[in-house]
Design a protein around this motif. Structure first.
Motif, short mmCIF file in Angstrom:
data_model
loop_
_atom_site.label_atom_id
_atom_site.label_comp_id
_atom_site.label_asym_id
_atom_site.label_seq_id
_atom_site.Cartn_x
_atom_site.Cartn_y
_atom_site.Cartn_z
N PRO A 141 37.92 30.03 69.04
CA PRO A 141 38.33 30.96 67.97
C PRO A 141 39.73 30.64 67.47
O PRO A 141 40.55 30.02 68.16
N GLU A 142 40.04 31.11 66.29
CA GLU A 142 41.33 30.84 65.68
C GLU A 142 42.48 31.49 66.44
O GLU A 142 43.60 31.00 66.43
N ALA A 143 42.17 32.62 67.12
CA ALA A 143 43.23 33.30 67.87
C ALA A 143 43.77 32.42 68.99
O ALA A 143 44.95 32.51 69.35
N ILE A 144 42.95 31.57 69.55
CA ILE A 144 43.39 30.68 70.62
C ILE A 144 43.98 29.40 70.04
O ILE A 144 45.01 28.90 70.53
N LYS A 145 43.39 28.87 68.98
CA LYS A 145 43.89 27.62 68.42
C LYS A 145 45.22 27.81 67.71
O LYS A 145 46.02 26.86 67.63
N SER A 146 45.50 28.99 67.22
CA SER A 146 46.75 29.22 66.48
C SER A 146 47.94 29.49 67.39
O SER A 146 49.07 29.56 66.91
N GLN A 147 47.75 29.66 68.67
CA GLN A 147 48.85 29.92 69.59
C GLN A 147 49.70 28.66 69.79
O GLN A 147 49.21 27.53 69.67
N THR A 148 50.97 28.89 70.12
CA THR A 148 51.89 27.81 70.46
C THR A 148 52.42 28.08 71.86
O THR A 148 53.24 28.99 72.07
N LEU A 149 51.92 27.33 72.82
CA LEU A 149 52.25 27.57 74.22
C LEU A 149 53.24 26.58 74.79
O LEU A 149 53.81 26.82 75.85
N SER A 150 53.46 25.45 74.13
CA SER A 150 54.40 24.44 74.64
C SER A 150 54.87 23.58 73.47
O SER A 150 54.18 23.44 72.45
N ASN A 151 56.09 23.01 73.65
CA ASN A 151 56.63 22.11 72.64
C ASN A 151 55.94 20.75 72.66
O ASN A 151 55.92 20.06 71.64
N ASP A 152 55.42 20.39 73.82
CA ASP A 152 54.70 19.13 73.93
C ASP A 152 53.30 19.32 73.35
O ASP A 152 52.56 20.24 73.75
N HIS A 184 50.44 18.78 75.98
CA HIS A 184 50.41 19.88 76.95
C HIS A 184 49.97 21.18 76.28
O HIS A 184 49.23 21.98 76.89
N ASP A 185 50.39 21.39 75.05
CA ASP A 185 49.97 22.59 74.32
C ASP A 185 48.45 22.59 74.11
O ASP A 185 47.79 23.62 74.27
N LEU A 186 47.90 21.44 73.78
CA LEU A 186 46.46 21.34 73.60
C LEU A 186 45.71 21.59 74.91
O LEU A 186 44.68 22.28 74.93
N MET A 187 46.26 21.08 76.01
CA MET A 187 45.63 21.31 77.31
C MET A 187 45.64 22.80 77.67
O MET A 187 44.64 23.35 78.15
N LEU A 188 46.76 23.48 77.43
CA LEU A 188 46.84 24.92 77.71
C LEU A 188 45.86 25.71 76.86
O LEU A 188 45.22 26.67 77.33
#
Length: 447
Positions: free
Chosen positions: A133-144, A147-151
């Motif tokens: 869902p877009e709610a998960i893909k639109s988050q920014t969890l890391s600068n890398d 790593h952000d994609l993995m999270l």
């Protein structure tokens, strides 16, 4: 004396150890002086001054000892104050080393962990970008970025697992409902035979009034379809005798329906195999010879179904419960191709005296035809320990034709054929039932 005290006052303050050493040396000197006065015999008036000096030295000793103890306590206090920060620092170091070893161990365990489902991997990037869902893909969890994609993939995996847990809870609820429904239906089905039995009992008057077929009779007819041909001939003759002449008998078919169906299926498969092997006679003969060798121990193998004949007294037809004279059991030996008959009553012995004396020269002690004799062997002996015997009249009832062992032209007896024919004609259903009743009544009511 005063001058010495003034000197002591003017002198700088001494340390407790120096004061202790000086007091010790002064005491030793005074004691040496007192010993010399005693040896020389001088007047004892000098001893008083020496004793005074010794007491002063003792006072100095106590003062020095007190100062030493005070200083020791002070040093201990300072040591304790200095030890507390060091202990705290050592404890912090120990905690840090323990945390380090714990993290190293957890890291090693995580790297060496083997999943129960090693083939199940994290969701692929293409599937994540397509299904997340877009709610998960639109988050920014890391600068890398990697790593952000993995999270994000891990969060999507967690989201899917939560949805599956909800689905499992829903299915568990449905399963519980279905189990309760099945329990109620099982309870109803368990009580159904009792209701059917009472319903059947209540419908018997209507059943008899409308002259409907008896359910037990229908059951026996269905079982009779699986009987071997000789037993089926006997069953049909007795049923015809009962229906045509209202003979006071009951005919039943007993045995295992499942075993009879299995045997019939095996016979059908064997006939198909024999038809397929018609072109290879040698192979078929070897196969049959092998089967015969394997079946030597099963010469007396019995068909799963039997015919049970209840014979009642024909003089008591008007009685609703007529006297039962005897119960006969007809069974078919598959290997010998003979029909054996026996009684259920133990007082007649294993062979049954009633059956042994129905017809002359027919005690059931030898095989009725030549093929059975060849199968049994050279001695032609039938197992006398069996409760049923192969009477010739039973073979006649079953439609098994018994040819004479020698032609009448070779034996020189012209009357043999006519005698044999007349004997076979006498061994019919009506004659057998009459003789059974006669023999049984004579035995029950001896003259």
């Amino acid at each position: 004396m005063q001058s010495e005290m003034a000197k002591d006052a003017a002198a700088p303050e001494k340390s407790p150890m120096e004061l202790l050493q000086e007091s010790k040396a002064s005491v030793e000197a005074i004691i040496a002086r007192m010993l010399s006065i005693k040896k020389q015999g001088n007047p004892k008036s000098e001893n008083r001054e020496l004793l005074t000096q010794m007491f002063l030295n003792f006072i100095n000793l106590r003062q020095a000892n007190r100062a030493i103890l005070t200083e020791e306590e002070k040093v201990k206090s300072e040591t304790e104050l200095a030890k507390s920060p060091m202990d705290f620092t050592a404890l912090q170091l120990h905690n840090l080393m323990y945390e380090k070893s714990h993290y190293l161990k957890a890291t090693k365990t995580s790297r060496e962990f083997k999943s129960k489902y090693p083939n199940i991997d994290l969701i692929s990037e293409q599937a994540f970008l397509r299904d997340a869902p877009e709610a998960i893909k639109s988050q920014t969890l890391s600068n890398d970025a990697s790593h952000d994609l993995m999270l994000k993939r891990l969060n999507f995996e967690l989201h899917q697992r939560k949805e599956l847990c909800k689905l499992r809870a829903k299915l568990e609820q449905q399963k519980k409902f279905l189990l309760e429904t099945n329990a109620e239906r099982s309870k109803f089905l368990s009580s159904l035979p009792l209701h059917l039995k009472s319903l059947k009992k209540a419908s018997l008057p209507v059943h008899s009034q409308l002259s409907l077929p008896n359910p037990k009779k229908i059951k026996y007819h269905n079982l009779a379809e699986l009987l071997p041909p000789p037993l089926y001939v006997i069953y049909s003759q007795f049923m015809a005798q009962k229906e045509a002449f209202e003979e006071n008998i009951d005919v039943e078919v007993s045995g295992s329906l499942k075993d009879a169906q299995t045997y019939a299926k095996q016979q059908a498969e064997q006939r198909l195999d024999d038809n397929d092997e018609d072109d290879d006679d040698g192979k078929r003969q070897r196969k049959r010879a092998k089967k015969e060798c394997c079946d030597e121990a099963g010469l007396y193998k019995v068909h799963p179904l039997k015919i049970v004949l209840h014979v009642y007294d024909d003089d008591e037809i008007s009685d609703p419960k007529p006297c039962k004279l005897v119960v006969l059991k007809f069974e078919y030996l598959l290997k010998l191709n003979v029909v054996c008959v026996g009684t259920e009553e133990s007082e007649d012995g294993p062979e049954g005296n009633v059956l042994c004396s129905l017809f002359p020269d027919d005690a059931g002690l030898e095989p009725p035809h030549q093929s059975a004799k060849l199968t049994l062997g050279d001695n032609h002996a039938f197992d006398e320990s069996r409760t049923s015997r192969p009477y010739k009249w039973a073979q006649d009832l079953a439609g098994i034709e018994i040819l004479p062992e020698m032609s009448r032209f070779l034996s020189g007896k012209d009357t043999q054929k006519s005698d044999t024919a007349s004997a076979s004609d006498q061994r019919n259903v009506q004659t057998v039932l009459q003789r059974i009743r006669s023999q049984r009544k004579s035995k029950l009511n001896p003259v």
